[in-house]
Design a protein around this motif. Structure first.
Motif, PDB file in Angstrom:
ATOM      1  N   GLY A   1       3.246  -0.801 -44.318  1.00  0.00           N
ATOM      2  CA  GLY A   1       2.965  -0.128 -43.115  1.00  0.00           C
ATOM      3  C   GLY A   1       3.846   0.858 -42.854  1.00  0.00           C
ATOM      4  O   GLY A   1       3.494   1.517 -41.675  1.00  0.00           O
ATOM      5  N   LEU A   2       4.645   1.125 -43.873  1.00  0.00           N
ATOM      6  CA  LEU A   2       5.560   2.405 -43.440  1.00  0.00           C
ATOM      7  C   LEU A   2       4.829   3.497 -43.454  1.00  0.00           C
ATOM      8  O   LEU A   2       3.937   3.720 -44.427  1.00  0.00           O
ATOM      9  CB  LEU A   2       6.582   2.367 -44.674  1.00  0.00           C
ATOM     10  CG  LEU A   2       7.533   1.137 -44.743  1.00  0.00           C
ATOM     11  CD1 LEU A   2       8.667   1.103 -45.804  1.00  0.00           C
ATOM     12  CD2 LEU A   2       8.400   1.162 -43.351  1.00  0.00           C
ATOM     13  N   ALA A   3       4.951   4.561 -42.906  1.00  0.00           N
ATOM     14  CA  ALA A   3       4.498   5.938 -42.788  1.00  0.00           C
ATOM     15  C   ALA A   3       5.458   6.822 -42.651  1.00  0.00           C
ATOM     16  O   ALA A   3       5.519   7.374 -41.562  1.00  0.00           O
ATOM     17  CB  ALA A   3       3.560   6.030 -41.604  1.00  0.00           C
ATOM     18  N   PRO A   4       6.229   7.274 -43.677  1.00  0.00           N
ATOM     19  CA  PRO A   4       7.389   8.108 -43.588  1.00  0.00           C
ATOM     20  C   PRO A   4       6.986   9.642 -43.667  1.00  0.00           C
ATOM     21  O   PRO A   4       7.452  10.429 -44.324  1.00  0.00           O
ATOM     22  CB  PRO A   4       7.936   7.750 -44.759  1.00  0.00           C
ATOM     23  CG  PRO A   4       7.099   7.831 -45.913  1.00  0.00           C
ATOM     24  CD  PRO A   4       6.122   6.890 -44.988  1.00  0.00           C
ATOM     25  N   GLY A   5       6.081  10.115 -42.750  1.00  0.00           N
ATOM     26  CA  GLY A   5       6.012  11.590 -42.630  1.00  0.00           C
ATOM     27  C   GLY A   5       4.912  11.880 -43.700  1.00  0.00           C
ATOM     28  O   GLY A   5       4.235  11.345 -44.310  1.00  0.00           O
ATOM     29  N   GLY A   6       4.635  13.219 -43.491  1.00  0.00           N
ATOM     30  CA  GLY A   6       3.669  14.039 -44.315  1.00  0.00           C
ATOM     31  C   GLY A   6       2.406  13.539 -44.128  1.00  0.00           C
ATOM     32  O   GLY A   6       1.777  12.719 -43.334  1.00  0.00           O
ATOM     33  N   ILE A   7       1.217  14.211 -44.901  1.00  0.00           N
ATOM     34  CA  ILE A   7      -0.217  13.941 -44.702  1.00  0.00           C
ATOM     35  C   ILE A   7      -0.155  12.462 -45.189  1.00  0.00           C
ATOM     36  O   ILE A   7      -1.145  11.740 -44.614  1.00  0.00           O
ATOM     37  CB  ILE A   7      -0.842  14.994 -45.820  1.00  0.00           C
ATOM     38  CG1 ILE A   7      -0.672  16.175 -45.280  1.00  0.00           C
ATOM     39  CG2 ILE A   7      -2.391  14.408 -46.038  1.00  0.00           C
ATOM     40  CD1 ILE A   7      -1.417  16.277 -43.822  1.00  0.00           C
ATOM     41  N   THR A   8       0.758  11.838 -46.089  1.00  0.00           N
ATOM     42  CA  THR A   8       0.591  10.631 -46.503  1.00  0.00           C
ATOM     43  C   THR A   8       0.491   9.626 -45.599  1.00  0.00           C
ATOM     44  O   THR A   8      -0.191   8.821 -45.084  1.00  0.00           O
ATOM     45  CB  THR A   8       1.586  10.280 -47.621  1.00  0.00           C
ATOM     46  OG1 THR A   8       1.417  11.066 -48.770  1.00  0.00           O
ATOM     47  CG2 THR A   8       1.730   8.888 -48.105  1.00  0.00           C
ATOM     48  N   GLY A   9       1.751  10.182 -44.563  1.00  0.00           N
ATOM     49  CA  GLY A   9       1.832   9.067 -43.420  1.00  0.00           C
ATOM     50  C   GLY A   9       0.969   9.357 -42.384  1.00  0.00           C
ATOM     51  O   GLY A   9       0.198   8.175 -41.771  1.00  0.00           O
TER      52      GLY A   9
ATOM     53  N   ILE B   1      -1.782   6.420 -41.141  1.00  0.00           N
ATOM     54  CA  ILE B   1      -1.838   5.912 -39.596  1.00  0.00           C
ATOM     55  C   ILE B   1      -3.370   6.100 -39.216  1.00  0.00           C
ATOM     56  O   ILE B   1      -4.006   5.149 -38.571  1.00  0.00           O
ATOM     57  CB  ILE B   1      -1.074   7.040 -38.620  1.00  0.00           C
ATOM     58  CG1 ILE B   1       0.409   6.776 -38.707  1.00  0.00           C
ATOM     59  CG2 ILE B   1      -1.407   6.960 -37.210  1.00  0.00           C
ATOM     60  CD1 ILE B   1       1.471   7.651 -38.270  1.00  0.00           C
ATOM     61  N   LEU B   2      -4.126   7.342 -39.578  1.00  0.00           N
ATOM     62  CA  LEU B   2      -5.381   7.333 -39.071  1.00  0.00           C
ATOM     63  C   LEU B   2      -6.281   6.437 -39.945  1.00  0.00           C
ATOM     64  O   LEU B   2      -7.436   5.951 -39.175  1.00  0.00           O
ATOM     65  CB  LEU B   2      -5.777   8.737 -39.672  1.00  0.00           C
ATOM     66  CG  LEU B   2      -5.130  10.011 -38.609  1.00  0.00           C
ATOM     67  CD1 LEU B   2      -5.642  11.359 -39.050  1.00  0.00           C
ATOM     68  CD2 LEU B   2      -5.562   9.951 -37.403  1.00  0.00           C
ATOM     69  N   SER B   3      -6.021   6.042 -41.025  1.00  0.00           N
ATOM     70  CA  SER B   3      -6.845   4.887 -41.606  1.00  0.00           C
ATOM     71  C   SER B   3      -6.717   3.417 -41.180  1.00  0.00           C
ATOM     72  O   SER B   3      -7.488   2.947 -41.038  1.00  0.00           O
ATOM     73  CB  SER B   3      -6.167   4.958 -43.391  1.00  0.00           C
ATOM     74  OG  SER B   3      -6.734   3.969 -43.999  1.00  0.00           O
ATOM     75  N   THR B   4      -5.411   3.386 -40.624  1.00  0.00           N
ATOM     76  CA  THR B   4      -5.376   1.919 -39.990  1.00  0.00           C
ATOM     77  C   THR B   4      -6.412   2.163 -38.387  1.00  0.00           C
ATOM     78  O   THR B   4      -6.791   1.228 -38.127  1.00  0.00           O
ATOM     79  CB  THR B   4      -3.774   1.868 -39.372  1.00  0.00           C
ATOM     80  OG1 THR B   4      -3.013   1.919 -40.566  1.00  0.00           O
ATOM     81  CG2 THR B   4      -3.861   0.712 -38.703  1.00  0.00           C
TER      82      THR B   4
END
Length: 216
Positions: A40-48, A52-55
Motif C-alpha cells: 500500500g506504499l505510494a512513494p510519490g511519482g506516477i507510480t504512486g 492511489i487511483l487504482s485503489t
C-alpha cells in the motif's frame, strides 16, 4: 569525421540509451509488482499516483499508469524537445508493459516474520532503492520515467525561478499525503515518506551532473 560513421555512432548511442531505459522500466515494475502493490506504499511519482487511483477506481496499476502518462508524453514531446520526447515515450510504453509481464510476487508476505512495521520499513527501503535507481538511470540517459519528473520539468520550463528538484519533492510529497488519506493508515503515509526520501537520495547518488533537457 565521416558523416556515415557519425550517424552510426549516434544510432549506437541511442540504442545503448534504450537498453538502459529498458532496465529502468524493469526495476520500476519490480518495485510495483513485488512491493508497493502489496504494502500500500505510494512513494510519490506516477507510480504512486497510479497506485492511489487504482485503489479508488479498481483499474489496474499498469492501465492507470498509461492513462496518466499519455498526456505527459504529448506535452514533453512538444515542449521539452524531440530527443527527450522520443526516449520518454519509450519509457512510458515500457513501464506498463513490464508491469504486465513481470509476475506479481508478494515479497512483503515473505517477510511477515518482521511484523507489520518491520515489513513496511523493509518495503520502503527496498522499493525506494529500486525506484530511485530506475529514475536515476532514466535521467542519466537523457530520458525520464514519464512521471512527476516530467511534470516538474514542464513546470520549470514555464516557471524558471522554481528548481526542478524542489518541484519534484513537492509533487511527490503531495502523493505521499494522499496515500495516507486513501489508506487511512498513518504508518503507510510515514513509510511512504521514508521511501520517498530513499528515492531522492538514490537519484542524487545515481546522477553525477545536473539534469538538463536540450531542445532537439
Amino acid at each position: 569525421m565521416d558523416s556515415r560513421i557519425q550517424s552510426e555512432q549516434s544510432l549506437g548511442s541511442f540504442i545503448y540509451d534504450l537498453i538502459w531505459l529498458t532496465i529502468s522500466s524493469i526495476l520500476s515494475a519490480i518495485a510495483v509488482n513485488w512491493i508497493f502493490m502489496f504494502t500500500g506504499l505510494a512513494p510519490g511519482g506516477i507510480t504512486g499516483m497510479a497506485i492511489i487511483l487504482s485503489t479508488v477506481t479498481n483499474i489496474s496499476v499498469s492501465t492507470m499508469t498509461l492513462c496518466i502518462s499519455i498526456p505527459l508524453l504529448i506535452l514533453s514531446f512538444l515542449i521539452l524537445g524531440k530527443a527527450f520526447g522520443v526516449k520518454t515515450i519509450f519509457v512510458i510504453i515500457m513501464n506498463p508493459l513490464m508491469m504486465a509481464i513481470i509476475p506479481k510476487i508478494d515479497l512483503f508476505g515473505n517477510f511477515s516474520f518482521l511484523g507489520n512495521i518491520g515489513g513496511l520499513f523493509f518495503g520502503a527501503i527496498l522499493g525506494g532503492i529500486l525506484v530511485g535507481m530506475a529514475v536515476g538511470l532514466a535521467l542519466n540517459h537523457q530520458g525520464a520515467t514519464g512521471g512527476t519528473d516530467v511534470i516538474a520539468l514542464l513546470i520549470h520550463h514555464f516557471l524558471k525561478k522554481f528548481k526542478v528538484q524542489n518541484i519534484l519533492v513537492t509533487l511527490d510529497g503531495i502523493v505521499v499525503i494522499l496515500s495516507g488519506f486513501i489508506s487511512k493508515e498513518i504508518f503507510v503515509a510515514v513509510f511512504s515518506l521514508i521511501s520517498l526520501i530513499v528515492i531522492n537520495r538514490v537519484i542524487t547518488w545515481c546522477t553525477d551532473k545536473k539534469l538538463t533537457v536540450k531542445e532537439a
